[in-house]
Design a protein around this motif. Structure first.
Motif, PDB file in Angstrom:
ATOM      1  N   TRP A  16      39.317  39.109  94.294  1.00  0.00           N
ATOM      2  CA  TRP A  16      40.139  38.468  93.261  1.00  0.00           C
ATOM      3  C   TRP A  16      39.270  37.962  92.113  1.00  0.00           C
ATOM      4  CZ3 TRP A  16      45.027  35.287  94.924  1.00  0.00           C
ATOM      5  CH2 TRP A  16      45.884  36.129  95.624  1.00  0.00           C
ATOM      6  N   TYR A  22      43.505  34.455  89.680  1.00  0.00           N
ATOM      7  CA  TYR A  22      43.345  33.042  90.007  1.00  0.00           C
ATOM      8  C   TYR A  22      43.677  32.829  91.485  1.00  0.00           C
ATOM      9  CZ  TYR A  22      42.530  31.580  85.211  1.00  0.00           C
ATOM     10  OH  TYR A  22      41.970  31.393  83.969  1.00  0.00           O
ATOM     11  N   GLN A  23      42.739  32.232  92.217  1.00  0.00           N
ATOM     12  CA  GLN A  23      42.856  32.152  93.670  1.00  0.00           C
ATOM     13  C   GLN A  23      43.462  30.838  94.158  1.00  0.00           C
ATOM     14  OE1 GLN A  23      39.265  34.726  95.438  1.00  0.00           O
ATOM     15  NE2 GLN A  23      38.587  33.128  94.053  1.00  0.00           N
ATOM     16  N   GLY A  24      42.931  29.715  93.670  1.00  0.00           N
ATOM     17  CA  GLY A  24      43.443  28.429  94.095  1.00  0.00           C
ATOM     18  C   GLY A  24      43.388  28.259  95.596  1.00  0.00           C
ATOM     19  N   HIS A  25      44.531  27.910  96.222  1.00  0.00           N
ATOM     20  CA  HIS A  25      44.599  27.712  97.664  1.00  0.00           C
ATOM     21  C   HIS A  25      44.825  29.001  98.435  1.00  0.00           C
ATOM     22  CE1 HIS A  25      45.500  23.098  97.699  1.00  0.00           C
ATOM     23  NE2 HIS A  25      44.457  23.416  96.943  1.00  0.00           N
ATOM     24  N   SER A  26      44.988  30.133  97.746  1.00  0.00           N
ATOM     25  CA  SER A  26      45.143  31.416  98.441  1.00  0.00           C
ATOM     26  C   SER A  26      43.872  31.706  99.234  1.00  0.00           C
ATOM     27  CB  SER A  26      45.407  32.542  97.439  1.00  0.00           C
ATOM     28  OG  SER A  26      46.611  32.314  96.737  1.00  0.00           O
ATOM     29  N   ASN A  86      44.827  23.669  93.183  1.00  0.00           N
ATOM     30  CA  ASN A  86      46.016  24.428  93.558  1.00  0.00           C
ATOM     31  C   ASN A  86      46.644  25.005  92.295  1.00  0.00           C
ATOM     32  OD1 ASN A  86      48.455  25.394  94.469  1.00  0.00           O
ATOM     33  ND2 ASN A  86      48.967  23.589  95.678  1.00  0.00           N
ATOM     34  N   PHE A  87      46.568  26.320  92.142  1.00  0.00           N
ATOM     35  CA  PHE A  87      47.109  26.973  90.952  1.00  0.00           C
ATOM     36  C   PHE A  87      48.601  27.266  91.062  1.00  0.00           C
ATOM     37  CE2 PHE A  87      42.623  28.181  90.019  1.00  0.00           C
ATOM     38  CZ  PHE A  87      42.565  27.673  88.738  1.00  0.00           C
ATOM     39  N   GLU A  91      48.831  31.511  91.101  1.00  0.00           N
ATOM     40  CA  GLU A  91      47.919  32.154  92.053  1.00  0.00           C
ATOM     41  C   GLU A  91      48.242  33.638  92.203  1.00  0.00           C
ATOM     42  OE1 GLU A  91      47.211  29.987  95.664  1.00  0.00           O
ATOM     43  OE2 GLU A  91      46.755  28.145  94.566  1.00  0.00           O
ATOM     44  N   GLY A 121      51.588  23.335  91.376  1.00  0.00           N
ATOM     45  CA  GLY A 121      50.206  23.091  91.779  1.00  0.00           C
ATOM     46  C   GLY A 121      49.737  21.676  91.494  1.00  0.00           C
TER      47      GLY A 121
END
Length: 214
Positions: A16, A22-26, A86-87, A91, A121
């Motif tokens: 990614w 955009y990854q965030g919490h993924s 957190n996006f 995400e 987020g």
């Protein structure tokens, strides 16, 4: 005066990162390139005597931390407080997709990252509060030790802003590359940034990956 030294490391590259998502919490795993970056950093840090290794609980950070921790005979202690921002609804999207789908929210967030909450987020103020609290608790618990903390571009930027007493608009003013190393020295509640984003261990790969805060 005996202090606590914390080596801050951004996780290795993921697919990614490579595709600009955009990854965030993924919970995205390291790519083969990211594992190689972590291995090069492991060799760089091999002769550092670490007392403990901490990490965000997200896979890309845990994998990076585990590769480094193995040569030191240490287990990785995970804490979700060190997660990336957190996006939310962003995400899995690229910058271009976010701007197209959320133009007003994007512009508001870029102007005021501290207070504007990403749809579904977090704001950067929320990230800073949770990361800074967890960091100070870790330092107090591990007083006088050498620590490694593996986290994320956004969460580490927020932490460094807290260390330096900078406004959160400053998150856009410096870069943290995949497996880039920063160092914070801690002395009885005082914090000194001793190194920022050193990635010379990646020279054999042609230099760092400029993948922003993803």
């Amino acid at each position: 005066m005996q202090g606590t030294r914390v080596y801050l490391v951004r996780h290795g590259e993921t697919e990614w990162n490579n595709s600009g998502r955009y990854q965030g919490h993924s919970d995205v795993a390291l790519s083969s390139q990211g594992r190689r970056q972590a291995e090069l950093l492991r060799e760089r840090l091999r002769h550092i005597s670490f007392d403990a290794v901490y990490s965000s609980d997200l896979l890309r950070a845990r994998e990076t931390a585990a590769i480094i921790a193995a040569v030191h005979g240490l287990n990785v202690k995970t804490d979700e407080a060190f997660r990336e921002i957190n996006f939310g609804a962003w995400e899995g999207l690229t910058y271009q997709e976010i701007v197209a789908a959320f133009p007003h929210e994007w512009e508001s967030w870029r102007r005021d990252p501290a207070n504007v909450v990403i749809p579904g987020g977090e704001s950067f103020r929320q990230v800073k509060e949770r990361v800074w609290r967890a960091f100070r608790m870790m330092v107090e618990r591990e007083k006088g030790h050498n620590l490694l903390l593996v986290a994320h571009g956004g969460s580490l930027r927020a932490l460094i802003c807290a260390v330096l007493g900078m406004d959160l608009t400053a998150v856009w003013r410096f870069r943290l590359d995949n497996t880039g190393v920063s160092i914070v020295d801690c002395y009885n509640g005082d914090f000194i940034l001793a190194l920022l984003n050193d990635s010379h261990h990646l020279e054999t790969l042609g230099g760092p990956n400029e993948s922003g805060i993803l």
